[in-house]
Design a protein around this motif. Sequence first.
Motif, PDB file in Angstrom:
ATOM      1  N   THR A 197       8.582  -4.971  -1.861  1.00 43.23           N
ATOM      2  CA  THR A 197       9.215  -4.106  -2.824  1.00 43.23           C
ATOM      3  C   THR A 197      10.659  -4.049  -3.128  1.00 43.23           C
ATOM      4  OG1 THR A 197       9.631  -2.338  -1.140  1.00 43.23           O
ATOM      5  CG2 THR A 197       7.412  -2.331  -2.277  1.00 43.23           C
ATOM      6  N   LEU A 198      11.189  -3.375  -3.759  1.00 41.60           N
ATOM      7  CA  LEU A 198      12.755  -3.403  -4.123  1.00 41.60           C
ATOM      8  C   LEU A 198      13.598  -2.963  -2.851  1.00 41.60           C
ATOM      9  CD1 LEU A 198      12.662  -1.930  -7.737  1.00 41.60           C
ATOM     10  CD2 LEU A 198      12.943  -4.607  -6.852  1.00 41.60           C
ATOM     11  N   ASN A 199      12.976  -2.181  -1.922  1.00 42.07           N
ATOM     12  CA  ASN A 199      13.739  -1.844  -0.808  1.00 42.07           C
ATOM     13  C   ASN A 199      13.558  -2.634   0.289  1.00 42.07           C
ATOM     14  OD1 ASN A 199      11.141  -0.944  -0.422  1.00 42.07           O
ATOM     15  ND2 ASN A 199      11.670   1.369  -0.017  1.00 42.07           N
ATOM     16  N   GLY A 200      12.831  -3.815   0.179  1.00 40.93           N
ATOM     17  CA  GLY A 200      12.313  -4.636   1.313  1.00 40.93           C
ATOM     18  C   GLY A 200      11.152  -4.539   2.096  1.00 40.93           C
ATOM     19  N   ARG A 201      10.523  -3.527   1.845  1.00 42.06           N
ATOM     20  CA  ARG A 201       9.318  -3.192   2.591  1.00 42.06           C
ATOM     21  C   ARG A 201       8.027  -4.020   2.201  1.00 42.06           C
ATOM     22  NH1 ARG A 201       8.676   3.351   3.299  1.00 42.06           N
ATOM     23  NH2 ARG A 201      10.550   3.662   4.232  1.00 42.06           N
ATOM     24  N   GLU A 202       7.099  -4.225   2.930  1.00 42.09           N
ATOM     25  CA  GLU A 202       5.881  -4.976   2.857  1.00 42.09           C
ATOM     26  C   GLU A 202       4.846  -4.116   2.446  1.00 42.09           C
ATOM     27  OE1 GLU A 202       5.724  -8.270   2.825  1.00 42.09           O
ATOM     28  OE2 GLU A 202       7.581  -8.911   3.771  1.00 42.09           O
ATOM     29  N   VAL A 203       4.050  -4.436   1.180  1.00 39.88           N
ATOM     30  CA  VAL A 203       3.004  -4.020   0.804  1.00 39.88           C
ATOM     31  C   VAL A 203       1.979  -5.194   0.519  1.00 39.88           C
ATOM     32  CG1 VAL A 203       2.053  -2.741  -1.182  1.00 39.88           C
ATOM     33  CG2 VAL A 203       4.616  -2.071  -0.285  1.00 39.88           C
ATOM     34  N   VAL A 204       0.801  -4.623   0.784  1.00 40.74           N
ATOM     35  CA  VAL A 204      -0.558  -5.678   0.687  1.00 40.74           C
ATOM     36  C   VAL A 204      -1.483  -5.136  -0.331  1.00 40.74           C
ATOM     37  CG1 VAL A 204      -2.319  -6.966   1.789  1.00 40.74           C
ATOM     38  CG2 VAL A 204      -0.088  -6.754   2.880  1.00 40.74           C
ATOM     39  N   PHE A 205      -1.645  -5.726  -1.268  1.00 40.40           N
ATOM     40  CA  PHE A 205      -2.788  -5.223  -2.193  1.00 40.40           C
ATOM     41  C   PHE A 205      -3.759  -6.180  -2.088  1.00 40.40           C
ATOM     42  CE2 PHE A 205      -4.471  -6.115  -6.584  1.00 40.40           C
ATOM     43  CZ  PHE A 205      -5.159  -4.980  -6.693  1.00 40.40           C
ATOM     44  N   ALA A 206      -5.137  -5.722  -2.006  1.00 41.66           N
ATOM     45  CA  ALA A 206      -6.467  -6.364  -1.793  1.00 41.66           C
ATOM     46  C   ALA A 206      -7.266  -5.877  -3.027  1.00 41.66           C
ATOM     47  CB  ALA A 206      -7.028  -6.052  -0.608  1.00 41.66           C
ATOM     48  N   ILE A 207      -8.203  -6.785  -3.325  1.00 42.91           N
ATOM     49  CA  ILE A 207      -9.339  -6.435  -4.283  1.00 42.91           C
ATOM     50  C   ILE A 207     -10.684  -7.078  -3.751  1.00 42.91           C
ATOM     51  CG2 ILE A 207      -8.534  -8.443  -5.574  1.00 42.91           C
ATOM     52  CD1 ILE A 207      -9.940  -7.337  -8.004  1.00 42.91           C
ATOM     53  N   PHE A 232     -10.660  -1.655  -4.349  1.00 50.08           N
ATOM     54  CA  PHE A 232      -9.286  -2.085  -4.081  1.00 50.08           C
ATOM     55  C   PHE A 232      -8.621  -1.259  -2.734  1.00 50.08           C
ATOM     56  CE2 PHE A 232     -10.056  -2.386  -8.586  1.00 50.08           C
ATOM     57  CZ  PHE A 232      -9.502  -3.600  -9.015  1.00 50.08           C
ATOM     58  N   TYR A 233      -7.569  -2.395  -2.078  1.00 51.72           N
ATOM     59  CA  TYR A 233      -7.025  -1.675  -1.015  1.00 51.72           C
ATOM     60  C   TYR A 233      -5.568  -1.753  -1.488  1.00 51.72           C
ATOM     61  CZ  TYR A 233     -11.490  -2.705   1.563  1.00 51.72           C
ATOM     62  OH  TYR A 233     -12.911  -2.594   1.659  1.00 51.72           O
ATOM     63  N   LEU A 234      -4.820  -0.794  -0.592  1.00 50.03           N
ATOM     64  CA  LEU A 234      -3.394  -0.896  -0.766  1.00 50.03           C
ATOM     65  C   LEU A 234      -2.966  -0.377   0.670  1.00 50.03           C
ATOM     66  CD1 LEU A 234      -0.764  -1.461  -2.383  1.00 50.03           C
ATOM     67  CD2 LEU A 234      -0.678   0.979  -3.202  1.00 50.03           C
ATOM     68  N   ALA A 235      -1.926  -1.188   1.221  1.00 44.13           N
ATOM     69  CA  ALA A 235      -1.248  -0.714   2.600  1.00 44.13           C
ATOM     70  C   ALA A 235      -0.191  -1.228   2.645  1.00 44.13           C
ATOM     71  CB  ALA A 235      -2.289  -1.196   3.695  1.00 44.13           C
TER      72      ALA A 235
END
Length: 779
Positions: free
Chosen positions: A221-231, A118-121
Motif C-alpha cells: 500500500t501507499l503507506n508501505g504495509r503488506e496486503v495479500v489478495f486471494a481468489i 475472495f480473501y484479503l489479509a
Amino acid sequence: MPSDEIVNPLISPVNRRWQILQVLAPIAGVLLVIGAIALVSWHSYKATRAGAISLTNDLLRSQQRYITQEVSNYLSPAISSTVLAHDMLNLASPAANANIFLLLSRSILRNVPQVDGFYLANQNGEFWRVSREGQNFQETILGADAKGQPDFQHLLVNLDGEVLQQDATPAHDFNPTTLPWYQGALHKANRKGIDRIFWSDPYPYPQTHQFIVTASIAIRTLNGREVVFAINISLNQLTNFLNSLKVGKSGQAVIVSLSGQVIAGHNMADLGKPGFQAANVYLNPVTQPVFTRALNMFRILGPGAGIIRARGKDYVTMASAMPLAKHSWVLILNAPENDFASFAQVIQKQTVYFSLLIVGLACLLACGLIFQGRRVNSLKRVIETNKENNLIDNALLLKVANTPGLLDPHREVPILTEVLTERAAAQRAGIWRLLPDGNRLLCEDVFDRPKDVHGSGMELIRAACPALFDNLTTPHLVNIPDAATDPQYQAFQRLVMRPAGTTHLVYLPVQDLHQPLGVIMIEDPQQLDGLDRVLALVAAVVAVRFAQLQKTAVQLDSVGAGDLEKTLAKAPKPGPLHMVEGFLIPPGEGSGGLPASGLYPQVPVMVLEFAEAFTEQKEGAEQTLQLIGQLSDTIQQLARQYGVFSLQVTGNRLILLGGCSQTPEPATLLRLAEAAIAIREASLTALLSQNSQVMIRIGIDIGPILAARLGKDPSIFNVWGTGLGVAELLARTAPDGGQIQVSDQAYQIMRNYFLFRPRGEFYLPGEGITQTYILAGRR
C-alpha cells in the motif's frame, strides 16, 4: 499305481483314436476358418493403420488446443482479478481497501460462476472473506467480541451491500498470515507480471463442497504495509467440462499434477458428494495404466504424442503443460487407436461382423465341448464315488448284521459305534438311552476312534442341554458345526465333548412309534455324505434294543422304587452330620460324640475328587476357589439332607461316610448313593453355568476301615483302610468327569434299587482283578 496309469485292456485303441478324432476334427476346422479370416483382417488393418494414426495425432492436437484455451479462459478470472486488485487495493487506509475489496468481490462473484470466493489479509492480522451464498453474499470479517476475544463477524448481504443477517462465531487462534496462500504470495512479491501470482495446490473447501485452487498476490500500500489478495477458483465446473468432452469415441481427458494428483477429469465425477476426499485422488496404475504411463513419458521426454499399449490394445496419447496456470499441471488426452479408424471400419464392416460371428460360434462350440467333457468327468467321478461308498456301506452293514446278539439289549454290541465312526470318519460316536423319567440320557456306549477305546455309563440330565432333549421328538438329523459357540449346546460341549477335544456335533434321535428312546451322537465327522443308510440301520437296531430295555425298566421301576423307599423307611434315622476337619490341630473345639476307635467291617465310603482344580494363574485360582467353595456349601447341605454320617476334606477330595457302626446297615449305603446322585446333578449344574475346567469324579465302596481319634485337646476323628483306598481309586479312575464308579461289593447291595452300567474289570492292589460299575441313577 496312480489311477491315471491304469489301462483297461478291453478298450480298443482304434475306438480311442476315433473318439479323439471326432473331437479334434471340428475344432481344427473352426481354427482354420478363424485363421484365414484373421489373416485377411490383419492385412487390411496394416494398410489403414498408418493413415489412422496420422489422423489421430492431428485430431488430438486440435483437441488439446481447444481444451488448453478453455482451461485458460476458465482460470483467467484469477489473473485478471489479481491484476485489478494490485492496482486498486494499494490505498493507505485499511478501511478504504476493505470497502473496495468487498465491492470488487461481490461484482466478480455475481458475473463469474467459477469463482468461489475472495480473501484479503494484511500484516496486522486483519482478515476479510467474501463467498457466494445463493443469490446473496457471505462476508466474514475478523474482529473482536465484547470481551476482547477474537471472533468472526458473518454478514449476509445483497448485491448493494445491505445487511440481511448477522451473526458471530469464535475465531480462537486464527491468524491469516500463517496460511499457505498468504505466505506464498509474500514469497513471490518481488517477481514481475503474472509471475507474482502464487497458485496453491488444489484442496477441498468444506463450506461450499467445492474443490478449489487459490491464486494470491502481495500488494504494497501507499503507506508501505503488506496486503495479500486471494481468489478461489472452483474446479468442479472444470471437471464437468472435461467429462463432457468426446475424445474420439471413447477417449478421455484429465488434468493432473506432476505427482499424479488429479485436478480435474473423470476421477473427480463425485465432487460435492458427502465423504468424497478430493485431495486424495491420484492416478491409479491398475485402473488407469494409459494415463499413468503418459504422465511418466511426459516427465522424461516432455510434451508430445505417443502410442501406449495397455489392456491388450493401443492407445494414442497427448500430454502438454498447462499455460496461464500452475507450471506443474499437465493436460493428458488418450483414446483407443481404433476409435479414429471409422473409415476403415466402414470398409471392413461386413468382414468384421462375419469374423465376430465365426469367432463367437467357435468359442461357443469350444465352451460346449469343454463343458460337456467336464460334466462327463464329474458324473463319472460321482458314480465311482457312490459305487465305492455303496461297497463300504454294504461291508459295514454286513458286519453289523453278522454280529451275534445284535437285538439282545442285555448284550454289548460295540460294533455299532465302531461302524459309525468308521463310516463318518469321526473322532467319536456314542449311543445314549433315554431313561424312563424322560429327563436323563444314559450313555450305553461311546467309541473313541483315535484312542480305540469304548466307554459307557455317563449320565446327562435335561438341565445340562435342554435343546437336545427337546429335539428328541423330531426324527431328523441335527448338525451343530461348532457346539462350543452355540449357546444351546455350550454346556453339553463342556461336559461331554471337551474332554475329547471335539466341537462338531451331529446327532439323530432314536424313536419307536414316534416315542423318543434315545439319541445317536457323532463328534467331529469328516464324511457326512451318503451316511444315511448306515445311520438308519444303526438307529433301527438301537430302537429295537432300547424298546426292550424300556419295557424291562418300567417293570423294574415299580418294584425297585418301592423297595428302596421301604428299606430306607425301616432303617434307623441318621444322626446329625459330623463335619470332621482334615488336620491334627484344628482352629475349633474337639469332636465329641464320635464313634469309638476300632475296626469297622462294613462302612460305606464315598470319595469326591475335584479334577483340574489347580492353576498357577491368579485370576483362574480365585475363580476356582470361589467355585469350589460354592460347591462345598451345596455338598454340605445335601449331605445333611440325605443323612450322611460324616464329611471330611483332604486336599482336593471330600470323604463321605454313609455310617460307622459294627453292625452292617445297607440303608446307609443306599442313602449315600442317593446323596451321590444328588451331589453329582447339583455339581454338574453349577459347573456347566461357568466356563471352568474343574470337574468332579466320584467313587463308592463298602468295606473295612479303621477309625481312631488322633491327638489331644482337641482330638481329630480319622479313618483309613481298604474301603477308603478303594473308593479313592474308583474316583481317580472314573472314565469321564461327572461319573460315579462303584465297586462290585457296593453294586451287589444297590443293584435292585439303582441303574448301573458295567465298567469292566478293575485291578485292585492287594486283592487282584475285580469288577466295577457306573451308577446312572435310581430305577
